[in-house]
Scaffold this motif. Structure first.
Motif, PDB file in Angstrom:
ATOM      1  N   TYR A 193      21.566-121.747  48.095  1.00 38.99           N
ATOM      2  CA  TYR A 193      23.009-121.528  48.172  1.00 38.99           C
ATOM      3  C   TYR A 193      23.388-121.360  49.644  1.00 38.99           C
ATOM      4  CZ  TYR A 193      27.558-119.300  47.893  1.00 38.99           C
ATOM      5  OH  TYR A 193      28.889-118.996  48.063  1.00 38.99           O
ATOM      6  N   ILE A 194      24.195-122.278  50.165  1.00 37.52           N
ATOM      7  CA  ILE A 194      24.567-122.261  51.574  1.00 37.52           C
ATOM      8  C   ILE A 194      25.667-121.223  51.790  1.00 37.52           C
ATOM      9  CG2 ILE A 194      25.265-123.636  53.568  1.00 37.52           C
ATOM     10  CD1 ILE A 194      22.735-124.674  52.259  1.00 37.52           C
ATOM     11  N   LYS A 195      25.344-120.171  52.529  1.00 36.37           N
ATOM     12  CA  LYS A 195      26.321-119.112  52.789  1.00 36.37           C
ATOM     13  C   LYS A 195      27.145-119.384  54.052  1.00 36.37           C
ATOM     14  CE  LYS A 195      25.227-114.826  51.898  1.00 36.37           C
ATOM     15  NZ  LYS A 195      25.964-114.549  50.657  1.00 36.37           N
ATOM     16  N   LYS A 196      26.499-119.974  55.049  1.00 31.82           N
ATOM     17  CA  LYS A 196      27.197-120.312  56.288  1.00 31.82           C
ATOM     18  C   LYS A 196      26.611-121.597  56.860  1.00 31.82           C
ATOM     19  CE  LYS A 196      28.244-115.536  57.683  1.00 31.82           C
ATOM     20  NZ  LYS A 196      28.031-114.496  58.727  1.00 31.82           N
ATOM     21  N   GLY A 197      27.455-122.382  57.510  1.00 28.44           N
ATOM     22  CA  GLY A 197      26.975-123.592  58.159  1.00 28.44           C
ATOM     23  C   GLY A 197      26.717-124.726  57.186  1.00 28.44           C
ATOM     24  N   SER A 198      25.812-125.622  57.567  1.00 28.67           N
ATOM     25  CA  SER A 198      25.486-126.778  56.732  1.00 28.67           C
ATOM     26  C   SER A 198      24.079-127.246  57.066  1.00 28.67           C
ATOM     27  CB  SER A 198      26.484-127.921  56.966  1.00 28.67           C
ATOM     28  OG  SER A 198      26.422-128.370  58.309  1.00 28.67           O
ATOM     29  N   CYS A 199      23.521-128.074  56.185  1.00 35.16           N
ATOM     30  CA  CYS A 199      22.199-128.630  56.449  1.00 35.16           C
ATOM     31  C   CYS A 199      22.111-130.026  55.859  1.00 35.16           C
ATOM     32  CB  CYS A 199      21.093-127.738  55.885  1.00 35.16           C
ATOM     33  SG  CYS A 199      20.997-127.714  54.081  1.00 35.16           S
ATOM     34  N   THR A 200      21.112-130.765  56.326  1.00 31.83           N
ATOM     35  CA  THR A 200      20.846-132.116  55.832  1.00 31.83           C
ATOM     36  C   THR A 200      19.591-132.090  54.977  1.00 31.83           C
ATOM     37  OG1 THR A 200      21.858-133.132  57.778  1.00 31.83           O
ATOM     38  CG2 THR A 200      20.357-134.501  56.492  1.00 31.83           C
ATOM     39  N   ILE A 201      19.663-132.764  53.835  1.00 31.30           N
ATOM     40  CA  ILE A 201      18.541-132.784  52.893  1.00 31.30           C
ATOM     41  C   ILE A 201      18.115-134.233  52.686  1.00 31.30           C
ATOM     42  CG2 ILE A 201      17.766-132.176  50.574  1.00 31.30           C
ATOM     43  CD1 ILE A 201      21.055-130.772  51.725  1.00 31.30           C
ATOM     44  N   LYS A 202      16.806-134.462  52.672  1.00 32.42           N
ATOM     45  CA  LYS A 202      16.288-135.793  52.381  1.00 32.42           C
ATOM     46  C   LYS A 202      15.269-135.693  51.254  1.00 32.42           C
ATOM     47  CE  LYS A 202      17.055-137.673  57.004  1.00 32.42           C
ATOM     48  NZ  LYS A 202      16.462-138.339  58.191  1.00 32.42           N
ATOM     49  N   THR A 203      15.448-136.527  50.251  1.00 35.47           N
ATOM     50  CA  THR A 203      14.521-136.570  49.117  1.00 35.47           C
ATOM     51  C   THR A 203      14.706-137.878  48.374  1.00 35.47           C
ATOM     52  OG1 THR A 203      13.779-135.401  47.125  1.00 35.47           O
ATOM     53  CG2 THR A 203      16.144-135.398  47.558  1.00 35.47           C
ATOM     54  N   GLU A 213      22.852-120.347  57.234  1.00 36.73           N
ATOM     55  CA  GLU A 213      22.335-119.208  56.471  1.00 36.73           C
ATOM     56  C   GLU A 213      22.339-119.551  54.985  1.00 36.73           C
ATOM     57  OE1 GLU A 213      23.516-114.504  55.567  1.00 36.73           O
ATOM     58  OE2 GLU A 213      24.555-115.646  57.159  1.00 36.73           O
ATOM     59  N   ALA A 214      21.327-119.093  54.264  1.00 30.82           N
ATOM     60  CA  ALA A 214      21.244-119.423  52.837  1.00 30.82           C
ATOM     61  C   ALA A 214      20.473-118.366  52.066  1.00 30.82           C
ATOM     62  CB  ALA A 214      20.569-120.783  52.645  1.00 30.82           C
ATOM     63  N   GLU A 215      20.851-118.187  50.803  1.00 29.62           N
ATOM     64  CA  GLU A 215      20.031-117.479  49.822  1.00 29.62           C
ATOM     65  C   GLU A 215      19.384-118.544  48.953  1.00 29.62           C
ATOM     66  OE1 GLU A 215      22.015-114.510  47.551  1.00 29.62           O
ATOM     67  OE2 GLU A 215      22.563-113.300  49.284  1.00 29.62           O
ATOM     68  N   TRP A 216      18.143-118.335  48.564  1.00 31.64           N
ATOM     69  CA  TRP A 216      17.432-119.380  47.835  1.00 31.64           C
ATOM     70  C   TRP A 216      16.369-118.777  46.923  1.00 31.64           C
ATOM     71  CZ3 TRP A 216      12.328-118.896  49.032  1.00 31.64           C
ATOM     72  CH2 TRP A 216      12.014-118.318  50.270  1.00 31.64           C
ATOM     73  N   PHE A 217      15.967-119.590  45.955  1.00 35.07           N
ATOM     74  CA  PHE A 217      14.832-119.179  45.123  1.00 35.07           C
ATOM     75  C   PHE A 217      14.106-120.404  44.588  1.00 35.07           C
ATOM     76  CE2 PHE A 217      18.197-119.772  42.109  1.00 35.07           C
ATOM     77  CZ  PHE A 217      17.616-120.115  40.893  1.00 35.07           C
ATOM     78  N   HIS A 218      12.792-120.348  44.653  1.00 33.83           N
ATOM     79  CA  HIS A 218      11.934-121.322  43.975  1.00 33.83           C
ATOM     80  C   HIS A 218      11.703-120.825  42.553  1.00 33.83           C
ATOM     81  CE1 HIS A 218      10.494-123.941  47.296  1.00 33.83           C
ATOM     82  NE2 HIS A 218      10.749-122.868  48.052  1.00 33.83           N
ATOM     83  N   PHE A 219      11.681-121.733  41.593  1.00 41.57           N
ATOM     84  CA  PHE A 219      11.422-121.323  40.213  1.00 41.57           C
ATOM     85  C   PHE A 219      10.724-122.458  39.475  1.00 41.57           C
ATOM     86  CE2 PHE A 219      15.182-123.821  39.680  1.00 41.57           C
ATOM     87  CZ  PHE A 219      15.184-124.278  38.372  1.00 41.57           C
ATOM     88  N   ASP A 220      10.214-122.121  38.302  1.00 41.56           N
ATOM     89  CA  ASP A 220       9.563-123.123  37.460  1.00 41.56           C
ATOM     90  C   ASP A 220       9.616-122.622  36.025  1.00 41.56           C
ATOM     91  OD1 ASP A 220       8.261-125.491  36.816  1.00 41.56           O
ATOM     92  OD2 ASP A 220       6.797-125.273  38.436  1.00 41.56           O
ATOM     93  N   GLY A 221       8.961-123.346  35.130  1.00 40.07           N
ATOM     94  CA  GLY A 221       8.945-122.981  33.721  1.00 40.07           C
ATOM     95  C   GLY A 221       8.919-124.220  32.852  1.00 40.07           C
ATOM     96  N   PRO A 222       8.630-124.059  31.559  1.00 39.25           N
ATOM     97  CA  PRO A 222       8.492-125.210  30.662  1.00 39.25           C
ATOM     98  C   PRO A 222       9.734-126.116  30.623  1.00 39.25           C
ATOM     99  CG  PRO A 222       7.692-123.205  29.606  1.00 39.25           C
ATOM    100  CD  PRO A 222       8.342-122.778  30.876  1.00 39.25           C
ATOM    101  N   LEU A 223      10.927-125.552  30.807  1.00 39.80           N
ATOM    102  CA  LEU A 223      12.150-126.347  30.740  1.00 39.80           C
ATOM    103  C   LEU A 223      12.777-126.613  32.105  1.00 39.80           C
ATOM    104  CD1 LEU A 223      13.905-124.783  27.602  1.00 39.80           C
ATOM    105  CD2 LEU A 223      12.662-126.949  27.745  1.00 39.80           C
ATOM    106  N   ALA A 224      12.093-126.234  33.168  1.00 37.09           N
ATOM    107  CA  ALA A 224      12.675-126.360  34.503  1.00 37.09           C
ATOM    108  C   ALA A 224      13.044-127.807  34.828  1.00 37.09           C
ATOM    109  CB  ALA A 224      11.716-125.807  35.548  1.00 37.09           C
ATOM    110  N   ARG A 225      12.149-128.748  34.524  1.00 37.64           N
ATOM    111  CA  ARG A 225      12.444-130.147  34.837  1.00 37.64           C
ATOM    112  C   ARG A 225      13.603-130.679  33.996  1.00 37.64           C
ATOM    113  NH1 ARG A 225      10.681-133.797  37.897  1.00 37.64           N
ATOM    114  NH2 ARG A 225       8.914-132.477  38.545  1.00 37.64           N
ATOM    115  N   LYS A 226      13.702-130.243  32.757  1.00 35.97           N
ATOM    116  CA  LYS A 226      14.818-130.675  31.906  1.00 35.97           C
ATOM    117  C   LYS A 226      16.148-130.212  32.500  1.00 35.97           C
ATOM    118  CE  LYS A 226      12.538-132.704  28.537  1.00 35.97           C
ATOM    119  NZ  LYS A 226      12.719-134.145  28.216  1.00 35.97           N
TER     120      LYS A 226
END
Length: 285
Positions: A56-66, A96-109
């Motif tokens: 979650y971008i709280k301030k500023g901006s960023c570039t993402i590549k995927t 600035e950002a708040e973030w979290f990595h997560f996973d689980g059986p339904l995460a990809r869905k």
């Protein structure tokens, strides 16, 4: 723990979580949670990191590549990444950002339903509920609170639901009912605060004039009347269920003075707070 990465403010913190076997079998679960302030020139490149990531971008901006595509995320937008694939993000400017990595059986869905494997940057008409649950997750780790797997799953599901609803909006126009619903939730959670018209209108991304009209249309109250009525209703509950003094209740609910509280209460209820409390006391005789 505080970050030691280059070009990340040293006061930035993160927390690593090891999910229980039950969580891994049944739930969505966080693996790392953090709040980072990135300095100019920070870029991260990874071939793989076994999880999904919400930023979650709280301030500023960023570039993402995927996946061979490039995206830009700005303040109040959310980045949703499949970190099982090669990816990178960063900026030539500070952010600035708040973030979290997560996973689980339904995460990809959830990931596929939300991004449709196309756009990994999402914008919400109102970020209040998303911020609320993200803050719950971050605060639980920061304060070393006991982590209940089922409750943590519920918070992450609520975050995913917010993103799904934003994706399913077809007209791209903010839904007025959702905007006011978020503001009503904010009022309910912050009755002790000032709650000025300008503050509420700013949270709704509307002018004070248009916000007032929209709020009245959706609730039947002006913002001021709704806040006052909510405070009086809460005061009635506290008068009948607690031993708090009238003065304590007054300031707990954001009134500027005890006399202002008593005047407003009597105008609404036709009784002073003290008379209201006394009239509902059950006599032992």
């Amino acid at each position: 723990m505080y970050s030691t990465e280059k070009l990340i403010n040293p006061k930035s913190d993160y927390y690593v979580s090891t999910p229980s076997s039950t969580a891994q079998d049944l739930y969505l679960y966080p693996t790392i949670v953090g709040h980072f302030k990135y300095e100019k020139g920070y870029y991260l490149y990874r071939e793989s990191f076994d999880s999904f990531l919400c930023i979650y971008i709280k301030k500023g901006s960023c570039t993402i590549k995927t996946s061979g595509q490039s995206f830009t995320a700005s303040e109040n937008q959310i980045v949703f990444l499949d970190c099982y694939k090669p990816h990178s993000y960063g900026s030539d400017e500070s952010w600035e950002a708040e973030w979290f990595h997560f996973d689980g059986p339904l995460a990809r869905k959830y990931y596929e339903a939300i991004t449709q494997n196309k756009n990994v940057v999402l914008a919400l008409s109102s970020t209040y509920r998303f911020e609320k649950y993200l803050s719950k997750i971050y605060t639980a780790f920061r304060n070393s609170e006991p982590i209940n797997d089922a409750i943590m799953n519920n918070w992450i599901v609520n975050l995913m639901t917010e993103l799904i609803v934003s994706r399913e909006s077809t007209d791209g126009i903010n839904n007025s009912s959702d905007i006011i619903e978020d503001i009503v939730s904010y009022i309910r959670d912050n009755l002790s605060g000032e709650l000025s018209l300008d503050e509420l209108a700013s949270k709704a991304n509307l002018s004070p004039f248009y916000f007032s009209r929209l709020f009245k249309r959706e609730t039947g109250f002006s913002p001021h009347d709704y806040i006052l009525t909510s405070r009086i209703n809460h005061a009635k509950y506290l008068l009948l269920t607690s031993t708090l003094s009238i003065k304590d209740i007054c300031f707990k609910l954001g009134f500027s003075s005890e006399s202002a509280f008593c005047t407003a209460f009597k105008k609404k209820i036709n009784q002073s707070p003290g008379d209201f409390r006394n009239s509902h006391i059950i006599s032992d005789s």
